[in-house]
Design a protein around this motif. Structure first.
Motif, PDB file in Angstrom:
ATOM      1  N   LEU A 310       0.822  -1.211   0.000  1.00 22.52           N
ATOM      2  CA  LEU A 310       0.000   0.000   0.000  1.00 22.52           C
ATOM      3  C   LEU A 310       0.861   1.269   0.000  1.00 22.52           C
ATOM      4  N   THR A 313       2.557   1.638  -3.564  1.00 24.98           N
ATOM      5  CA  THR A 313       1.585   1.977  -4.616  1.00 24.98           C
ATOM      6  C   THR A 313       0.877   3.300  -4.322  1.00 24.98           C
ATOM      7  N   LYS A 315      -1.158   4.147  -2.128  1.00 27.05           N
ATOM      8  CA  LYS A 315      -2.546   4.081  -1.686  1.00 27.05           C
ATOM      9  C   LYS A 315      -2.726   4.622  -0.271  1.00 27.05           C
ATOM     10  N   PHE A 317      -2.080   7.436   0.547  1.00 28.56           N
ATOM     11  CA  PHE A 317      -2.503   8.828   0.409  1.00 28.56           C
ATOM     12  C   PHE A 317      -3.987   8.954   0.093  1.00 28.56           C
ATOM     13  N   ASN A 318      -4.646   7.812  -0.099  1.00 32.19           N
ATOM     14  CA  ASN A 318      -6.087   7.839  -0.358  1.00 32.19           C
ATOM     15  C   ASN A 318      -6.849   8.230   0.907  1.00 32.19           C
ATOM     16  N   GLU A 319      -8.023   8.761   0.703  1.00 32.23           N
ATOM     17  CA  GLU A 319      -8.869   9.135   1.836  1.00 32.23           C
ATOM     18  C   GLU A 319      -9.267   7.891   2.619  1.00 32.23           C
ATOM     19  N   ASP A 320      -9.214   7.954   3.922  1.00 29.77           N
ATOM     20  CA  ASP A 320      -9.547   6.839   4.808  1.00 29.77           C
ATOM     21  C   ASP A 320      -8.637   5.620   4.612  1.00 29.77           C
ATOM     22  N   SER A 321      -7.427   5.858   4.102  1.00 31.65           N
ATOM     23  CA  SER A 321      -6.517   4.720   3.899  1.00 31.65           C
ATOM     24  C   SER A 321      -6.078   4.113   5.234  1.00 31.65           C
ATOM     25  N   MET A 324      -7.866   0.864   6.119  1.00 37.18           N
ATOM     26  CA  MET A 324      -7.736  -0.305   5.253  1.00 37.18           C
ATOM     27  C   MET A 324      -7.379  -1.552   6.048  1.00 37.18           C
TER      28      MET A 324
END
Length: 327
Positions: A310, A313, A315, A317-321, A324
């Motif tokens: 993660l 890649t 990811k 930095f995605n919202e609500d990461s 996960m």
């Protein structure tokens, strides 16, 4: 490393840096290898710190202790390794008296925190397997955070006092970075940093693997029960046993890296001409443990493998990461 202390108070003799005894190409290779090891240590432990800090699913008592260990390992990679390896390559301390004092303090701090954190990991696994219900109710991430914070503060106060009492914030041999500790301080340090925590680690992990063995036997005896509730219990038990075994590998490697340095410190007389060189070479094994720990996580911990995927890649930095699933 605290046990490098010299048990005498005579001033060191005049010392000048020796001329370089290797070719320029070997000299460059040594520095490049040192830089690569330090960089690997820093990057590996940074990834551990980012993983445990970012993903809320990893905010467990055991992982918080791993976070503390990674922080002390990061300290070794950022500060201790570059100075120590440069010292060995040059066969001379070239960073001056102020950096010598700072180097000694940071090395003591990283050493003390690492040993004590591994001891806390042993205590954590013992309690989790010995009294799982009490553990789940009493040992929360907050409790472990307080324990690790106390350990860091205690280590800072202890090492500062050790250096201050023995006057080593102003002591340096020309071309060398040594420090002097009196006999009483040496004995106390031996107990606090080596004998007591390592004895606790060995005793508790002996109990841990005895408990694991008993659990395996009990689970095999209860395999006839196929209810959903017992299935959940087996999964939970299996998870605890796996965590104990994996952390056991971590502890075993830690002790394996720790022993050469302390055996050298205790076995070789301080007035031996080769003591400091042999001791400093043995210290490399202890420092390399800070490099090896993230590799152990990458090889054996699925949550770290998923976290790395993660992170690389982007990811994270995605919202609500942070929510996960990485287990």
């Amino acid at each position: 490393m605290n046990l490098t202390a010299v048990n005498q108070t005579d001033d060191c003799q005049e010392y000048s840096c020796p001329e370089r005894s290797v070719s320029f190409s070997v000299y460059v290779i040594l520095y490049m290898s040192s830089a690569a090891v330090a960089l690997l240590t820093v990057c590996g432990n940074l990834l551990v710190i980012i993983s445990v800090s970012h993903f809320k699913q990893l905010h467990t008592p055991a992982n918080i202790l791993i976070l503390s260990l990674a922080a002390s390992d990061l300290l070794v990679g950022v500060f201790v390794m570059p100075l120590h390896l440069s010292w060995l390559v040059e066969s001379c301390w070239i960073s001056g008296p102020v950096m010598c004092s700072v180097y000694n303090f940071v090395t003591f701090q990283a050493t003390t925190v690492s040993v004590h954190t591994v001891a806390l990991i042993a205590v954590d696994r013992f309690l989790a397997l010995r009294s799982p219900f009490v553990y789940s109710e009493k040992i929360s991430p907050t409790v472990i955070c307080i324990a690790t914070l106390f350990d860091w503060l205690f280590s800072i106060l202890y090492n500062f006092t050790l250096l201050l009492i023995n006057g080593n914030f102003t002591f340096i041999c020309p071309g060398e970075c040594v420090y002097i500790v009196d006999g009483v301080s040496f004995f106390i340090d031996l107990l606090v940093v080596f004998l007591m925590p390592c004895t606790l680690i060995i005793i508790l992990y002996t109990h841990v693997f005895v408990i694991v063995r008993k659990h395996v036997t009990a689970i095999r005896a209860l395999q006839v029960h196929k209810s959903k509730e017992s299935s959940k219990s087996r999964v939970s038990d299996k998870s605890e046993r796996k965590a104990a075994i994996l952390l056991g590998i971590l502890v075993f490697v830690f002790l394996l890296c720790l022993l050469p340095y302390y055996i050298c410190s205790l076995a070789i007389p301080y007035d031996n001409a080769d003591f400091f060189y042999v001791r400093d070479v043995a210290a490399i094994f202890f420092f390399l443990n800070s490099t090896i720990n993230p590799i152990i996580y990458a090889l054996f911990y699925p949550w770290f493998q998923k976290s790395l995927k993660l992170i690389f890649t982007f990811k994270v930095f995605n919202e609500d990461s942070s929510l996960m699933n990485v287990q």
